[in-house]
Design an enzyme around this catalytic site. Structure first.
Site, PDB file in Angstrom:
ATOM      1  N   LYS A  54      26.998  -1.960  21.522  1.00  0.00           N
ATOM      2  CA  LYS A  54      25.676  -2.232  22.109  1.00  0.00           C
ATOM      3  C   LYS A  54      24.735  -1.060  21.879  1.00  0.00           C
ATOM      4  O   LYS A  54      23.588  -1.223  21.492  1.00  0.00           O
ATOM      5  CB  LYS A  54      25.797  -2.465  23.624  1.00  0.00           C
ATOM      6  CG  LYS A  54      26.260  -3.841  24.012  1.00  0.00           C
ATOM      7  CD  LYS A  54      26.491  -3.907  25.522  1.00  0.00           C
ATOM      8  CE  LYS A  54      27.147  -5.218  25.886  1.00  0.00           C
ATOM      9  NZ  LYS A  54      27.727  -5.254  27.222  1.00  0.00           N
ATOM     10  N   GLN A  98      28.619  -3.599  32.863  1.00  0.00           N
ATOM     11  CA  GLN A  98      29.673  -4.295  32.126  1.00  0.00           C
ATOM     12  C   GLN A  98      30.682  -4.904  33.104  1.00  0.00           C
ATOM     13  O   GLN A  98      31.167  -4.223  34.010  1.00  0.00           O
ATOM     14  CB  GLN A  98      30.357  -3.297  31.168  1.00  0.00           C
ATOM     15  CG  GLN A  98      31.398  -3.905  30.247  1.00  0.00           C
ATOM     16  CD  GLN A  98      30.818  -4.852  29.205  1.00  0.00           C
ATOM     17  OE1 GLN A  98      29.678  -4.725  28.788  1.00  0.00           O
ATOM     18  NE2 GLN A  98      31.600  -5.833  28.801  1.00  0.00           N
ATOM     19  N   ASP A 121      20.964  -9.257  31.589  1.00  0.00           N
ATOM     20  CA  ASP A 121      22.122 -10.151  31.505  1.00  0.00           C
ATOM     21  C   ASP A 121      21.798 -11.541  32.063  1.00  0.00           C
ATOM     22  O   ASP A 121      22.528 -12.500  31.816  1.00  0.00           O
ATOM     23  CB  ASP A 121      23.277  -9.583  32.347  1.00  0.00           C
ATOM     24  CG  ASP A 121      24.381  -8.986  31.502  1.00  0.00           C
ATOM     25  OD1 ASP A 121      24.556  -9.425  30.352  1.00  0.00           O
ATOM     26  OD2 ASP A 121      25.073  -8.084  32.011  1.00  0.00           O
TER      27      ASP A 121
HETATM   28  N1  GUN Z   1      31.607  -8.954  30.022  1.00  0.00           N
HETATM   29  C1  GUN Z   1      31.810  -9.944  29.115  1.00  0.00           C
HETATM   30  N2  GUN Z   1      30.652 -10.496  28.726  1.00  0.00           N
HETATM   31  C2  GUN Z   1      29.677  -9.848  29.395  1.00  0.00           C
HETATM   32  C3  GUN Z   1      28.259  -9.955  29.397  1.00  0.00           C
HETATM   33  O1  GUN Z   1      27.642 -10.784  28.723  1.00  0.00           O
HETATM   34  N3  GUN Z   1      27.625  -9.086  30.214  1.00  0.00           N
HETATM   35  C4  GUN Z   1      28.278  -8.187  30.983  1.00  0.00           C
HETATM   36  N4  GUN Z   1      27.545  -7.401  31.773  1.00  0.00           N
HETATM   37  N5  GUN Z   1      29.580  -8.054  31.000  1.00  0.00           N
HETATM   38  C5  GUN Z   1      30.278  -8.885  30.199  1.00  0.00           C
END
Ligand code: GUN
Length: 299
Positions: A54, A98, A121
């Protein structure tokens, strides 16, 4: 005729390039650089890889990554205090915590502490509500279903009137995916582990989105001839060479004989998710600067 393979890697690269251009335009116009805070609690190896990726892709698109890596034993209060600081920091336009979080931290409480205006998100109940009431222009839409929708529209054009089935009902993928498809005027079925005759439901669907989290759960015989199949699954399996490899929730070799188009795993939905996170972060920076946000589409 075998299905057209939808190239998520190429589409994601194109979207990231589009985001990069818009980010430059915003900087030239308003002097603003988008900032994306990514908070990781603990040291889950898969999450660490994901967070690194990311940050690298954000930097390449002109977005400043702001990484916070916290030890697994971080208290809920300390995490909430950090989010409070990020909410108040004008250099931060997107906040992502996350998931999953360690069990001593309530994920719902943490998600609700993020400012809905920085919730890239799209997990905050305000953003969930805006999507559910058809006000997605003002919302942040969760990145994985948003990426799936972009691939569907670039493959099929207008989706109105099509029968769609979403297999899986998670808050991160299944439920928002179904909402997006309803907003596109599809007739939507949500199937899950308790659905009776799931194959029969699937055989009526022009669009099938598989987000089950189970290797090859969707079989080729379930697919309507010519349907567009989007595979969200990421399952790690042992390859013939002893190394592990990724495979989806759809039995790809079977499905590709019947579908009209299908996303592969890897190289389908996965790369689109991060590209959509960057698009959401850029959108947030435009909104914070009171400049009309771009409409993100694939070619
Ligand atoms: N863990 C797995 N997919 C995601 C996501 O799209 N966002 C976040 N914050 N955590 C994740």
């Amino acid at each position: 005729m075998p299905a057209h393979i939808i190239d998520g890697t190429a589409n994601a690269a194109a979207l990231r390039q589009g985001v990069g251009k818009e980010v430059q335009r915003l900087h030239a116009f308003a002097g603003v650089r988008p900032g994306l805070a990514v908070v990781l609690v603990g040291s889950d190896p898969a999450s660490q890889v994901y967070v690194k990726s990311k940050s690298r892709q954000a930097r390449e698109a002109g977005i400043t990554p702001i990484d916070h890596s916290l030890p697994a034993q971080t208290s809920e209060a300390d995490l909430l205090a950090l989010i409070g600081k990020l909410n108040a920091d004008a250099a931060v336009h997107g906040i992502l915590v996350q998931l999953p979080l360690p069990p001593h931290i309530q994920a719902g409480k943490v998600i609700q502490s993020i400012s809905p205006l920085k919730d890239v998100d799209g997990f905050h109940p305000i953003n969930v509500g805006l999507l559910a009431t058809g006000q997605q222009d003002q919302a942040f839409v969760p990145c994985t279903p948003l990426g799936c929708l972009m691939l569907l529209k670039s493959q099929l054009g207008n989706l109105a009137g099509l029968n769609a089935i979403v297999v899986g009902r998670s808050n991160i993928v299944g439920k928002p995916m179904a909402q997006l498809l309803v907003n596109e005027s599809c007739t939507v079925t949500i199937a899950h582990s308790r659905t009776r005759d799931i194959a029969e439901h699937c055989r009526k669907a022009d669009i099938l989105v598989a987000a089950v989290g189970k290797l090859h759960a969707v079989r080729g015989s379930w697919i309507k001839p010519g349907a567009c199949v989007i595979d969200v699954g990421i399952n790690r399996i042992a390859g013939a060479d002893g190394k592990s490899r990724l495979a989806g929730d759809v039995a790809f070799d079977e499905a590709a004989q019947i579908a009209g188009s299908i996303t592969p795993v890897p190289g389908g939905v996965g790369p689109m998710t991060i590209a959509c996170l960057l698009a959401n972060t850029a959108t947030s920076a435009f909104r914070h600067a009171n400049v009309a946000a771009p409409r993100w589409t694939l070619g």
